[in-house]
Design an enzyme around this catalytic site. Structure first.
Site, PDB file in Angstrom:
ATOM      1  CB  SER A  37     -52.367  62.299 -22.738  1.00 60.16           C
ATOM      2  OG  SER A  37     -53.554  62.813 -22.195  1.00 60.16           O
ATOM      3  CG  ASP A 159     -52.185  60.740 -18.644  1.00 55.12           C
ATOM      4  OD1 ASP A 159     -51.864  60.641 -19.841  1.00 55.12           O
ATOM      5  OD2 ASP A 159     -51.828  61.670 -17.907  1.00 55.12           O
TER       6      ASP A 159
END
Length: 283
Positions: A37, A159
Site C-alpha cells: 500500500s 490492497d
C-alpha cells in the site's frame, strides 16, 4: 549477502517509514525492496533517493481536495476517495517531480503486494520504471470500500495489506539474508477484528475467499508481528516502529502531526544508521 527492506502500509501513518528511509539514504540501498500500500507507494521515492519528497507531498497537499476527500468520489471516472490522476500523474510529473531515471537505474528488485480477490491470497508484483508503475501502485493502495477493484493480469486485486500486511517472509523467500522491517504501528499494537466486516461481505460477496481473508485479518496480522519480533531476537530482522501513533488518523490532516511522525522515523533512522550498516554488512 543479500539485503532487503520491508515497508508496511498504513495510509498516512507511513510517513513514519518515510522518515526512516530518508535517514537511511545516508547508507547504500539494499538489494531488495518490498512494500504494501502506501509503504511502497512512498517507498519508490526511497529507491529514487529523493530525500524529503514524501513529506513535501503530504504537507503540501493533504488538505487539498484534489488529493483526498469525498469530492473525488463524485468526479467522473475517479471512483476513489483519493484523487488518482492528481496523485499518480499531476504530482509526480508536475508538482513534486519523481526522478524516473534514478528509479530505473536502481539495480535491485522492487515489489508491491496486492490481494487477489478470487483466491484471497497475496501476490507480489514487480514495480516497473516509468508510468507502467502507476497501476501496480494504485492496486496495492486500493483500500477496500474506498477504491475500485483493479484488474491486473486478468485478476481482480485490492490492497495488499489484507493478505500480507508485513511481507518479510517474501523478502526471505527472495533470498534476503538480513531484512530491515519498518512498521507503522508501535510495538505493543494489536489489531482488532474488522469493524466493517458485515459491510465488506455485502460489498464483496462475489469474492468469498477475500471475505474470509478479511475475517481472519486481525489474527493473521498479530501472529505475523509475533513471528517478526522473534526473528528480530534471532538477529535475522531489524525492526523500526513508531513510538506512538495514538491520535494519528490513517487520513490525518494535521500537518504538524504529520511532521512529528516523520521526525520520529528520521530520528530513529539516524540513531541506528551505524547499526543498519553493520546489519547489512556495509562496514
Amino acid at each position: 549477502m543479500k539485503t532487503g527492506i520491508v515497508l508496511e502500509g498504513g495510509a498516512f501513518r507511513t510517513i513514519f517509514s518515510c522518515g526512516v528511509c530518508d535517514a537511511l539514504l545516508d547508507t547504500a540501498l539494499p538489494d531488495y525492496v518490498v512494500g504494501v500500500s502506501a509503504g511502497i507507494a512512498y517507498g519508490v521515492s526511497y529507491v529514487s533517493r529523493q530525500r524529503g519528497r514524501n513529506l513535501e507531498i503530504l504537507t503540501r497537499f493533504v488538505n487539498d481536495k484534489r488529493y483526498m476527500g469525498f469530492y473525488n468520489l463524485l468526479r467522473r471516472g475517479n471512483r476513489s476517495y483519493f484523487g488518482l490522476e492528481f496523485i499518480y500523474t499531476t504530482i509526480p510529473d508536475e508538482l513534486v517531480p519523481f526522478d524516473y531515471d534514478a528509479y530505473a537505474a536502481y539495480p535491485g528488485q522492487v515489489e508491491a503486494v496486492v490481494t487477489n480477490l478470487d483466491t484471497g491470497r497475496a501476490e507480489y508484483l514487480p514495480v516497473p520504471p516509468g508510468h507502467d508503475e502507476d497501476k501496480v501502485l494504485q492496486a496495492t493502495c486500493a483500500l477496500p470500500l474506498l477504491f475500485p477493484v483493479y484488474t491486473i493480469g486478468g485478476r481482480p486485486c485490492l490492497d495488499g495489506g489484507a493478505a500480507d500486511a508485513i511481507p518479510y517472509e517474501r523478502a526471505f523467500d527472495q533470498g534476503c539474508d538480513r531484512v530491515v522491517v519498518v512498521l507503522t504501528r508501535e510495538r505493543d499494537y494489536r489489531r482488532a477484528p474488522e469493524k466493517l466486516q458485515t459491510l465488506l461481505e455485502q460489498t464483496y460477496r462475489r469474492y468469498p475467499r477475500f471475505c474470509d481473508t478479511m475475517r481472519r485479518r486481525a489474527e493473521t496480522y498479530n501472529a505475523a508481528r509475533e513471528k517478526l519480533f522473534q526473528l528480530e531476537r534471532e538477529g535475522r530482522a531489524m525492526v523500526f516502529a513508531p513510538h506512538s501513533t495514538r491520535g494519528f488518523s490513517r487520513t490525518e490532516r494535521d500537518v504538524e502531526k504529520i511532521r512529528a511522525l516523520w521526525q520520529d522515523g528520521c530520528d530513529q533512522g539516524r540513531e541506528r544508521l551505524a547499526e543498519v550498516r553493520a546489519f547489512w554488512g556495509q562496514g
